[in-house]
Structure formats: C-alpha cells, structure tokens
Design a protein around this motif. Structure first.
Motif, PDB file in Angstrom:
ATOM      1  N   GLN A  65       5.469 -16.263  22.672  1.00 13.76           N
ATOM      2  CA  GLN A  65       4.783 -15.235  21.889  1.00 13.76           C
ATOM      3  C   GLN A  65       5.583 -14.875  20.633  1.00 13.76           C
ATOM      4  O   GLN A  65       5.020 -14.697  19.550  1.00 13.76           O
ATOM      5  CB  GLN A  65       4.553 -13.988  22.734  1.00 13.76           C
ATOM      6  CG  GLN A  65       3.512 -14.168  23.832  1.00 13.76           C
ATOM      7  CD  GLN A  65       3.322 -12.904  24.642  1.00 13.76           C
ATOM      8  OE1 GLN A  65       4.183 -12.017  24.665  1.00 13.76           O
ATOM      9  NE2 GLN A  65       2.188 -12.806  25.310  1.00 13.76           N
TER      10      GLN A  65
ATOM     11  N   THR B  73       5.336 -17.456  18.066  1.00 12.25           N
ATOM     12  CA  THR B  73       4.032 -17.350  17.417  1.00 12.25           C
ATOM     13  C   THR B  73       4.042 -16.273  16.344  1.00 12.25           C
ATOM     14  O   THR B  73       3.420 -16.430  15.286  1.00 12.25           O
ATOM     15  CB  THR B  73       2.936 -17.077  18.464  1.00 12.25           C
ATOM     16  OG1 THR B  73       2.956 -18.118  19.451  1.00 12.25           O
ATOM     17  CG2 THR B  73       1.557 -17.016  17.833  1.00 12.25           C
TER      18      THR B  73
ATOM     19  N   GLU C 151       5.731 -17.872  13.365  1.00 13.20           N
ATOM     20  CA  GLU C 151       4.840 -18.871  12.763  1.00 13.20           C
ATOM     21  C   GLU C 151       3.750 -18.205  11.920  1.00 13.20           C
ATOM     22  O   GLU C 151       3.517 -18.576  10.759  1.00 13.20           O
ATOM     23  CB  GLU C 151       4.191 -19.731  13.852  1.00 13.20           C
ATOM     24  CG  GLU C 151       5.144 -20.529  14.714  1.00 13.20           C
ATOM     25  CD  GLU C 151       5.602 -21.824  14.070  1.00 13.20           C
ATOM     26  OE1 GLU C 151       5.134 -22.133  12.953  1.00 13.20           O
ATOM     27  OE2 GLU C 151       6.422 -22.523  14.678  1.00 13.20           O
ATOM     28  N   LEU C 152       3.061 -17.215  12.493  1.00 15.94           N
ATOM     29  CA  LEU C 152       1.941 -16.591  11.791  1.00 15.94           C
ATOM     30  C   LEU C 152       2.415 -15.799  10.579  1.00 15.94           C
ATOM     31  O   LEU C 152       1.724 -15.764   9.545  1.00 15.94           O
ATOM     32  CB  LEU C 152       1.159 -15.687  12.745  1.00 15.94           C
ATOM     33  CG  LEU C 152       0.271 -16.421  13.754  1.00 15.94           C
ATOM     34  CD1 LEU C 152      -0.334 -15.450  14.756  1.00 15.94           C
ATOM     35  CD2 LEU C 152      -0.838 -17.200  13.044  1.00 15.94           C
TER      36      LEU C 152
ATOM     37  N   CYS D 187       3.313 -22.468  24.300  1.00 12.13           N
ATOM     38  CA  CYS D 187       2.909 -22.608  22.895  1.00 12.13           C
ATOM     39  C   CYS D 187       1.609 -23.404  22.798  1.00 12.13           C
ATOM     40  O   CYS D 187       0.705 -23.054  22.021  1.00 12.13           O
ATOM     41  CB  CYS D 187       4.007 -23.291  22.088  1.00 12.13           C
ATOM     42  SG  CYS D 187       5.448 -22.246  21.750  1.00 12.13           S
TER      43      CYS D 187
ATOM     44  N   ASN E 144      -0.280 -22.716  19.419  1.00  8.34           N
ATOM     45  CA  ASN E 144       0.840 -22.793  18.484  1.00  8.34           C
ATOM     46  C   ASN E 144       1.410 -24.214  18.519  1.00  8.34           C
ATOM     47  O   ASN E 144       2.421 -24.492  19.158  1.00  8.34           O
ATOM     48  CB  ASN E 144       1.903 -21.760  18.870  1.00  8.34           C
ATOM     49  CG  ASN E 144       3.107 -21.776  17.945  1.00  8.34           C
ATOM     50  OD1 ASN E 144       3.194 -22.593  17.028  1.00  8.34           O
ATOM     51  ND2 ASN E 144       4.043 -20.880  18.188  1.00  8.34           N
TER      52      ASN E 144
ATOM     53  N   ASN F 283       2.692 -25.962  16.055  1.00 10.05           N
ATOM     54  CA  ASN F 283       3.881 -26.210  15.233  1.00 10.05           C
ATOM     55  C   ASN F 283       5.162 -25.976  16.028  1.00 10.05           C
ATOM     56  O   ASN F 283       6.083 -26.798  16.006  1.00 10.05           O
ATOM     57  CB  ASN F 283       3.855 -25.325  13.991  1.00 10.05           C
ATOM     58  CG  ASN F 283       4.733 -25.877  12.882  1.00 10.05           C
ATOM     59  OD1 ASN F 283       4.581 -27.022  12.453  1.00 10.05           O
ATOM     60  ND2 ASN F 283       5.673 -25.079  12.412  1.00 10.05           N
ATOM     61  N   SER F 284       5.226 -24.849  16.753  1.00 10.11           N
ATOM     62  CA  SER F 284       6.395 -24.599  17.605  1.00 10.11           C
ATOM     63  C   SER F 284       6.481 -25.642  18.715  1.00 10.11           C
ATOM     64  O   SER F 284       7.573 -26.088  19.075  1.00 10.11           O
ATOM     65  CB  SER F 284       6.338 -23.193  18.207  1.00 10.11           C
ATOM     66  OG  SER F 284       6.596 -22.204  17.242  1.00 10.11           O
TER      67      SER F 284
ATOM     68  N   ILE G 297      -6.008 -17.779  17.619  1.00  7.41           N
ATOM     69  CA  ILE G 297      -4.788 -18.393  17.084  1.00  7.41           C
ATOM     70  C   ILE G 297      -4.910 -19.918  17.011  1.00  7.41           C
ATOM     71  O   ILE G 297      -5.186 -20.574  18.013  1.00  7.41           O
ATOM     72  CB  ILE G 297      -3.559 -18.013  17.936  1.00  7.41           C
ATOM     73  CG1 ILE G 297      -3.339 -16.504  17.900  1.00  7.41           C
ATOM     74  CG2 ILE G 297      -2.310 -18.747  17.455  1.00  7.41           C
ATOM     75  CD1 ILE G 297      -2.275 -16.015  18.867  1.00  7.41           C
TER      76      ILE G 297
ATOM     77  N   ILE H 146      -2.356 -22.643  15.074  1.00  7.67           N
ATOM     78  CA  ILE H 146      -1.201 -22.918  14.202  1.00  7.67           C
ATOM     79  C   ILE H 146      -0.991 -24.419  14.212  1.00  7.67           C
ATOM     80  O   ILE H 146      -0.508 -24.980  15.191  1.00  7.67           O
ATOM     81  CB  ILE H 146       0.058 -22.176  14.692  1.00  7.67           C
ATOM     82  CG1 ILE H 146      -0.219 -20.668  14.766  1.00  7.67           C
ATOM     83  CG2 ILE H 146       1.245 -22.472  13.777  1.00  7.67           C
ATOM     84  CD1 ILE H 146       0.897 -19.863  15.405  1.00  7.67           C
TER      85      ILE H 146
ATOM     86  N   TRP I 196      -6.960 -20.109   9.360  1.00  6.39           N
ATOM     87  CA  TRP I 196      -5.929 -20.069  10.401  1.00  6.39           C
ATOM     88  C   TRP I 196      -4.828 -19.074  10.068  1.00  6.39           C
ATOM     89  O   TRP I 196      -4.335 -18.369  10.935  1.00  6.39           O
ATOM     90  CB  TRP I 196      -5.309 -21.464  10.578  1.00  6.39           C
ATOM     91  CG  TRP I 196      -6.237 -22.487  11.126  1.00  6.39           C
ATOM     92  CD1 TRP I 196      -7.345 -22.260  11.892  1.00  6.39           C
ATOM     93  CD2 TRP I 196      -6.166 -23.910  10.953  1.00  6.39           C
ATOM     94  NE1 TRP I 196      -7.963 -23.448  12.205  1.00  6.39           N
ATOM     95  CE2 TRP I 196      -7.263 -24.479  11.645  1.00  6.39           C
ATOM     96  CE3 TRP I 196      -5.292 -24.755  10.282  1.00  6.39           C
ATOM     97  CZ2 TRP I 196      -7.484 -25.850  11.691  1.00  6.39           C
ATOM     98  CZ3 TRP I 196      -5.505 -26.125  10.324  1.00  6.39           C
ATOM     99  CH2 TRP I 196      -6.594 -26.666  11.022  1.00  6.39           C
TER     100      TRP I 196
ATOM    101  N   CYS J 232      -1.294 -11.582  14.580  1.00  3.85           N
ATOM    102  CA  CYS J 232      -0.681 -11.892  15.875  1.00  3.85           C
ATOM    103  C   CYS J 232      -0.933 -10.746  16.853  1.00  3.85           C
ATOM    104  O   CYS J 232      -0.592  -9.593  16.563  1.00  3.85           O
ATOM    105  CB  CYS J 232       0.818 -12.133  15.713  1.00  3.85           C
ATOM    106  SG  CYS J 232       1.587 -12.792  17.216  1.00  3.85           S
TER     107      CYS J 232
END
Length: 491
Positions: free
Chosen positions: A227, A230, A233-234, A312, A317, A319-320, A385, A387, A431, A436
């Motif tokens: 979390q 995230t 990232e956001l 993730c 998510n 990317n992570s 979400i 990402i 996106w 979040c």
C-alpha cells in the motif's frame, strides 16, 4: 536526456508491433495504411480529411483549427492532441505567441466599436481555450515568454468587463497554484535524495558500527508495504505532465532551419524522477536481501518481498511489482542458491510468468487490460488503481514516435500519428488522476524513500560475503571487489 533514454530503452526492448495492428481510435479509423493518401481525400482550409477524420494538414492550418471563432470551438480531443504533439514542430512559447497574434487579428475590424463587441462575444471561447491549456499543460507556463503572452492576451480580454476580469483572475490563480505545487514537489524530491545519500555515506564510512535495519524491522506486513509503495507510485505519477512523453523524444523538425530550435526545451524531469524511483526500488530490494549475513534472514526477506510483489499485483501496481521482481533477479541476489533453497518459489514463479517479456509482454498486457476494465467499472477507489509498468509504456510511445513519420511526403503534418500518441497518453492521464485510498504510514514511506541502496559492485561483494564464489572467475571478482571497495572506504 540521452543518458535517460539509454537507461529506459537499454533493456528488453519489446517487439515493434506491425503498424496495421496498432490500436485504433475514432479519430484514426484509417490506421497506418500506406495507401491511405492514394484514396479520395476531403480538403478544408488546408486540412485533409479521410473518412471524416482529420488526417493531415499544414502546421499553420492546424493552429488556425485550434482557434475558436464566433460559430466554432475546437473539439476538446483535438485541443489535447494538438497541444500535446505540437511541440514536435514548434516550441510552446512560439505557439502561444502565434495564438495571441491570431486572436488579436481575428478581432481587429475597421470600426473600433464593432471590434469591442466582437471581442466581448469571443472572450468566453478564448478564455475556455486558455483554461484548457493551463489546466492540462501547466508546465508549459514555467517559461517566462509563455507567461508574458498569456498576460498580454488575458489583459486584452478582461479590459472593461468585470465578468471576464474575474474569469482571468481565476485562470491565473489556478495556474500559479499548480506551478507552486510542482515546485514544492521538486524541492521535496531534492531533500529526499539528499537524505538517502547521507544515510548511504554514513553506512560506507562506518560499516561495522552501523546497526543494520531491514524493512521487516519497520513493518512485517507485506500488504501494508504494498500500500505504501502504491502511495509513492501514485504521487510520482501525478506530477508527470502529459507533454513530457513527447518532449522525452522530441527532435528538431527538419522543416525548421533554426539551429537553436528546442535548445531551451525543459527536460522531462518528473518522468525521469519516476524512472529513477523504479531503479531505486529494484536496488533497495536487492540491498535488503544481500545485506544480512544469516541465510535464514535472507530467506525471510525473499519470502517477504514475494508477498509484497503479489499484493502489488492484486492492487494493480504493476510498476512496483516489476521493480521488485527486477531486484530479486539481479545477479547478486539470483546467485544466492543456498538462500533460495529455503524459499518456496511457487508464488514467485507465478509473478515472473505474469511479467514475462516474451510475446511483447503478452501476459502483462493481458493483466493490464483486465485492471483497466476493472478501473472503468469500479465501485471503490481501490479498484480504480492502475499503475503501469512505466518503462514499457515509455518504450511503446517511443516506438510509436519512431515508427511513423511526423510529416508526410508532401510536407503536411501527419495528424494520424498525433491521434495515436494522444490516445496512449490520455489513457495514462486517467491512471495518474486516481487518488490513493490507503492510509499513509510515514515511517514506512521514509524508509522506502531514504534507506541506503548499494551499487551493483557493493551488492556483489555482500553476496560473495554471504555465499562464497562458485568458480575461479567469481573468486577473482570477489578479491578485486574487496580490494577496491574496502580500500575506497578506508580513504
């Protein structure tokens, strides 16, 4: 910028898709058919249409198509597309100057009184265009020349009319607020990076005295860590301007003979910072796993990061997720065979399969489409979400830019290409706008952003110290690293 492009494009390049298989939009029904311009075309004021879709035009005609008139206002999709990609042909401050000049010329009549009436009728439309520009591409206005042109035009619009003065004031305040927030974000990044560098310097100076802390000493719940990742990232996604995707690859327009053209273009700083974050997370994962001397602790961390990566994926998510997988697949980590033997790798194998690069990342793209569909029909903010694996998104846009000419053989701007660029970037815009939904844990966030991260050489040395080399080549490398790094630390 060249260094940035090498970093992003230097690994696992996706297969370039055949142009005929590129995704279509309502504005590009003709796709990339090379025979398109042999078909019958409709020409309107220097703009060329095919099947009622704008296909090409001169730069001058496209600029005029952006300007509202008494009985016309440009479609919002056109405005976004042109403002996004026009920087391939003309600098934003030059475009703004042209827009201002054309707007003034449009209002100038022989009769001053008629001119004033005409201006009053046109003012709302021009203000609407400027509002769209400042809201969607506010970073363009960090240029003093842009602000000067904006002030000149808005002053003309607001003269003598209280209603328009208020509208201009609201536009200006909104723009200043966006630019102020951006400056604060970039200042915060500088401080975070400085703190991370200081912590690494302390660890290098006194490696024996430093008490090693890993992520599990801060939080041992993988869901919570996912979390917080995230959140990072956001936040970083939200500050990337849509124009940065185009400016990352912008080159001098061959039609332009000005050798200094684009020399004052700002770099895609927020986009680069986001790529840097991916690299940091990958190396942080590798550092966390390689640092402990005890095999049991290393195995616990491997298990932990596998669980974080899985959460993730569940969140959307990607990317992570990819950064964690990349960190666990680095040479220093993957060679720890004794450590991996203590880990149940079935969950990791599933995650690797999802992010497998074969088939142009077919499995990932399928999962991304599923997450995107979920986002569209979402009932909760958590389900919204998405990402994306960011480096792949950049590569897709890069290949779209490289695979199709900016201009046609007749010198016209290839607007079908611009539609496709806008389609990919507009999806990203949806996106990045997601808030979040998770509570922030500042202690975890601080650790993720500032914990010491080793270089590849330091990671290999730590890996060899944990599990000795398997062959003579590795033994020689271990000796060389010990000599180089330990001597460097003592000086």
């Amino acid at each position: 910028m060249a260094k940035f492009l090498v970093e992003v494009l230097g690994c696992a390049l996706p297969v370039r898709e055949d142009n005929n298989n590129m995704p279509q939009t309502p504005h590009s029904a003709g796709g990339y058919n090379k025979n398109l311009y042999q078909a019958k075309e409709e020409v309107y004021s220097g703009l060329y249409y095919h099947d009622n879709n704008l296909a090409s035009g001169s730069l001058e005609a496209l600029i005029r198509h952006l300007l509202p008139t008494l009985d016309y206002y440009p479609d919002r999709t056109y405005t976004f597309t042109f403002l996004l990609s026009s920087r391939l042909f003309i600098r934003p401050h030059e475009l703004m100057s042209k827009v201002c000049h054309m707007c003034v010329e449009q209002q100038r009549l022989c009769d001053p009184q008629a001119d004033k009436i005409r201006l009053r009728k046109m003012a709302p439309k021009i203000l609407q265009l400027l509002t769209e520009w400042t809201e969607t591409f506010p970073y363009d206005f960090r240029d003093e020349r842009m602000m000067r042109s904006l002030k000149e035009l808005t002053h003309r619009l607001s003269t003598g009319d209280e209603i328009y003065r208020k509208a201009v004031s609201q536009l200006s305040q909104g723009l200043i607020r966006r630019l102020t927030v951006l400056s604060q974000y970039q200042e915060a990044l500088v401080k975070i990076n400085a703190t991370a560098a200081e912590r690494l310097a302390v660890l290098k100076a006194k490696p024996q005295a430093a008490i090693h802390r890993d992520i599990m000493s801060i939080c041992n719940d993988p869901f919570t860590v996912a979390q917080q990742l995230t959140h990072i990232e956001l936040e970083r996604l939200s500050y990337i301007g849509p124009e940065e995707f185009v400016q990352a690859f912008v080159q001098k327009d061959p039609v332009d003979n000005d050798k200094s053209h684009f020399s004052d273009h700002k770099k895609a700083a927020n986009l680069e910072a986001y790529v840097d974050w991916f690299n940091r997370l990958s190396y942080l994962v590798a550092t966390e796993i390689c640092m402990p001397m005890k095999k049991k602790q290393r195995a616990r961390l491997l298990d932990f990061f596998i669980d974080v990566a899985r959460e993730c994926f569940n969140i959307g998510n990607f990317n992570s997720l990819m950064a964690i997988i990349s960190g666990m697949n680095t040479g220093p980590v993957s060679r720890l065979k004794k450590t991996w033997s203590k880990v149940k790798t079935a969950k990791f194998d599933i995650l690797e399969h999802q992010m497998d690069p074969s088939g142009n990342f077919y499995n990932y793209r399928t999962a991304l489409r599923g997450a995107t569909q979920r986002s569209v029909t979402a009932n909760s903010s958590r389900e919204k979400i998405v990402i994306p694996f960011f480096s792949l998104l950049i590569k897709d846009i890069y290949f779209l830019n490289e695979g199709c000419a900016n201009r046609l053989h007749n010198g016209q701007v290839n607007f079908q290409k611009l539609w496709e660029l806008a389609k990919q970037v507009s999806e990203f815009m949806s996106w990045k706008s997601v808030e979040c939904p998770f509570d922030k844990d500042r202690k975890i966030l601080h650790y993720l952003l500032t914990a010491p991260v080793y270089t590849e050489d330091a990671l290999y040395l730590a890996s060899y110290e944990s599990e000795g080399p398997d062959n003579n080549m590795d033994k020689d490398r271990w000796k060389s690293l010990r000599s180089t790094l330990l001597n460097r630390a003592s000086t």
